[in-house]
Design a protein around this motif. Structure first.
Motif, PDB file in Angstrom:
ATOM      1  N   GLN A   4       0.824  -1.212   0.000  1.00 31.45           N
ATOM      2  CA  GLN A   4       0.000   0.000   0.000  1.00 31.45           C
ATOM      3  C   GLN A   4       0.861   1.267   0.000  1.00 31.45           C
ATOM      4  N   VAL A   5       1.985   1.223   0.719  1.00 34.81           N
ATOM      5  CA  VAL A   5       2.866   2.399   0.749  1.00 34.81           C
ATOM      6  C   VAL A   5       3.485   2.621  -0.629  1.00 34.81           C
ATOM      7  N   ILE A   6       3.962   1.547  -1.245  1.00 32.79           N
ATOM      8  CA  ILE A   6       4.576   1.655  -2.571  1.00 32.79           C
ATOM      9  C   ILE A   6       3.572   2.189  -3.589  1.00 32.79           C
ATOM     10  N   ALA A   7       2.306   1.796  -3.432  1.00 31.74           N
ATOM     11  CA  ALA A   7       1.250   2.244  -4.353  1.00 31.74           C
ATOM     12  C   ALA A   7       0.774   3.656  -4.045  1.00 31.74           C
ATOM     13  N   GLY A   8       1.281   4.263  -2.974  1.00 26.07           N
ATOM     14  CA  GLY A   8       0.855   5.606  -2.601  1.00 26.07           C
ATOM     15  C   GLY A   8      -0.460   5.646  -1.859  1.00 26.07           C
ATOM     16  N   GLU A   9      -0.936   4.486  -1.400  1.00 24.70           N
ATOM     17  CA  GLU A   9      -2.222   4.413  -0.703  1.00 24.70           C
ATOM     18  C   GLU A   9      -2.072   4.603   0.800  1.00 24.70           C
ATOM     19  N   MET A  10      -0.850   4.495   1.316  1.00 26.76           N
ATOM     20  CA  MET A  10      -0.554   4.737   2.723  1.00 26.76           C
ATOM     21  C   MET A  10       0.716   5.560   2.817  1.00 26.76           C
ATOM     22  N   GLU A  11       0.887   6.186   3.968  1.00 27.49           N
ATOM     23  CA  GLU A  11       2.096   6.962   4.201  1.00 27.49           C
ATOM     24  C   GLU A  11       3.256   6.039   4.567  1.00 27.49           C
ATOM     25  N   PRO A  12       4.507   6.407   4.237  1.00 28.57           N
ATOM     26  CA  PRO A  12       5.662   5.599   4.624  1.00 28.57           C
ATOM     27  C   PRO A  12       5.715   5.310   6.118  1.00 28.57           C
TER      28      PRO A  12
END
Length: 533
Positions: free
Chosen positions: A143-151
């Motif tokens: 999800q982070v890599i996809a920009g759906e969650m923050e790092p």
């Protein structure tokens, strides 16, 4: 929580100096402790989060240290982590960090690992190895890599300065084995945020490994010196490490024979002679890398490669026996799978082209090309790209000759390594020479490369294949899943497998401590020493 250790080697390492280098009985240390080895190409990046190649990894392993290291047999042993604990459900790993410093004297903390890992998966950072954190099954990586969650939502956190907690999305048996790769190394946040990309320049870089960067003349040489701040510096014998770039392997061998290099790859076809002349210097051991010609199956790729029959014909008609027995001659093996034959727990599928004679393969290739509408009167025309190296050139010429009688005309395109990798990353090629070296000793390190969202330069995609690898990530018995994955690759032919590597080198007899039983050939200069001649 249940306290576990990675291996019996780790338990033993906690009871004694983990990396003490001791000369064997009868050996005397040389007065000057230097090790000079050959590099084919310039180091593309000294940033652990941006490195993608083996030569860069060899350097970063000296300048930085991760949670775990590898011993001479490839077993995981303590790095910055002295020990770790695993929760009963297998989802939470808690690492206890030793007292270690950065080369500027500041302490290495759990937060340095958190920052390093979060940085890799941050979309704006555009790491080519972001998928590796996902492969490790770190929670929320996808999800982070996809920009759906923050790092900040990645499943890694600093409990305190000496305690790192990693949460996985699912139990992952090979997780500990992934922790010696540069992608997982800590990064000094304050320095990076202050200097940006300039933080890796020789005058700026700060690492936590056994060596510091003394100088880096890109494409010429890189020099590293023993780091007095390294936690086990008292047991490090080798003082200076030099990597010297020589693009011509034959020239590099000449420089080795002149005493300028301590280790060099043996050029194709020369191992038998050198082994006979220098049996104590010429070496060949299994090496966990596979060589292939990858097809560009993306929208940017040539239309002719969209036809599976053409791809299969090319795979069938490549004479691998000639390549390994007459051209390379260094202990390599013909490749009929992507996964290297010596990977732990891997069993190749039975049947297929490996059970056919070469004449039978060529005849079947002709039939497939004819079905697809191609042959000598209407040839397939493709460009094969390879990076500068005499071995790659010889193999490309051989492939060109194997394919021409069938009506497959190959134009050869030689480019420098940096150009080659950039074109692969951007699908600016038709077919390209590529090799993959295991990031850890388990079949998924090869098979995940071809996932739809894997490294996968040719952009081949298969839903069943993706699902199999997803299941394999948590399966108790991965062997049938990996076998099925290789069967899919064999049927769809996203690349032509060429050969499985052996590490074929000339090594100066005075250099001791280089591993011969580690399939990944993971070496640490801190484990080396030079004896008096």
């Amino acid at each position: 929580m249940t306290k576990l250790f990675a291996t019996t080697a780790l338990v033993a390492a906690l009871a004694m100096p983990a990396y003490a280098v001791q000369p064997a009985e009868g050996e005397t240390l040389a007065e000057t402790q230097t090790y000079t080895y050959w590099l084919l190409d310039a180091i593309k990046s000294l940033d652990p989060g941006k490195n993608t190649d083996v030569e860069g990894s060899d350097v970063l392993r000296q300048l930085f240290e991760g949670l775990m290291n590898e011993n001479a047999e490839g077993e995981m042993i303590p790095g910055v982590a002295e020990s770790y604990e695993v929760s009963e459900d297998g989802l939470t790993y808690t690492f206890n960090l030793r007292d270690a410093n950065w080369s500027n004297g500041e302490p290495v903390t759990a937060e340095d690992f958190v920052y390093g890992w979060q940085r890799v998966v941050t979309p704006a950072f555009a790491s080519e190895y972001a998928w590796y954190i996902e492969l490790m099954n770190v929670a929320n990586a996808t999800q982070v890599i996809a920009g759906e969650m923050e790092p900040s939502e990645l499943g890694v956190r600093a409990v305190d300065d000496k305690t790192l907690e990693v949460t996985l999305s699912e139990p992952t048996p090979y997780f500990i084995n992934t922790l010696s790769l540069a992608t997982t190394y800590p990064v000094p946040r304050a320095l990076v945020e202050e200097l940006g990309d300039a933080w890796i320049q020789p005058q700026n870089i700060v690492g936590n490994g056994a060596y510091t960067l003394a100088s880096h003349n890109l494409g010429v040489e890189i020099v590293m010196q023993k780091n007095p701040e390294y936690w086990d510096a008292e047991n490090v014998v080798m003082e200076t490490v030099r990597g010297v770039t020589v693009n011509d392997n034959n020239v590099a061998l000449t420089r080795y024979q002149a005493g300028e290099l301590d280790r060099v790859q043996i050029p194709a076809g020369q191992f038998p002679r050198l082994e006979a002349e220098f049996p104590d210097q010429a070496t060949s051991v299994p090496y966990g890398c596979s060589y292939a010609y990858v097809f560009n199956l993306s929208e940017k790729g040539p239309e002719v490669l969209k036809d599976q029959r053409v791809r299969e014909a090319m795979a069938l008609s490549l004479n691998r026996d000639v390549i390994v027995d007459q051209i390379l001659q260094g202990g390599q093996r013909p490749a009929y799978t992507w996964t290297h034959w010596a990977i732990n727990g891997f069993a190749a599928p039975e049947g297929g082209m490996q059970d056919m004679t070469q004449d039978e393969r060529v005849e079947r290739a002709r039939e497939l090309l004819a079905e697809a509408g191609y042959g000598p009167d209407n040839p397939v025309r493709l460009q094969l790209q390879y990076n500068t190296d005499e071995n790659h050139r010889l193999l490309a010429i051989a492939a060109q000759q194997f394919w021409r009688p069938l009506g497959i005309e190959i134009e050869l395109n030689n480019v420098e390594w940096a150009v080659h990798t950039d074109r692969l990353q951007n699908q600016d090629f038709e077919m390209a020479r590529y090799a993959w070296c295991a990031d850890y000793n388990e079949a998924s390190t090869f098979l995940d490369w071809f996932r739809t969202d894997g490294y996968n330069s040719g952009k081949w995609s298969n839903a069943e294949y993706d699902q199999i690898l997803a299941e394999a990530a948590t399966a108790e018995d991965t062997e049938p899943l990996y076998r099925r994955a290789e069967e899919i690759l064999d049927a769809e032919v996203p690349a032509v497998w060429v050969y499985h590597y052996a590490k074929v080198d000339m090594i100066n007899e005075s250099i001791k401590g280089l591993p011969t039983e580690n399939l990944r050939n993971t070496w640490y200069a801190k484990d080396l020493y030079r004896v008096a001649e």
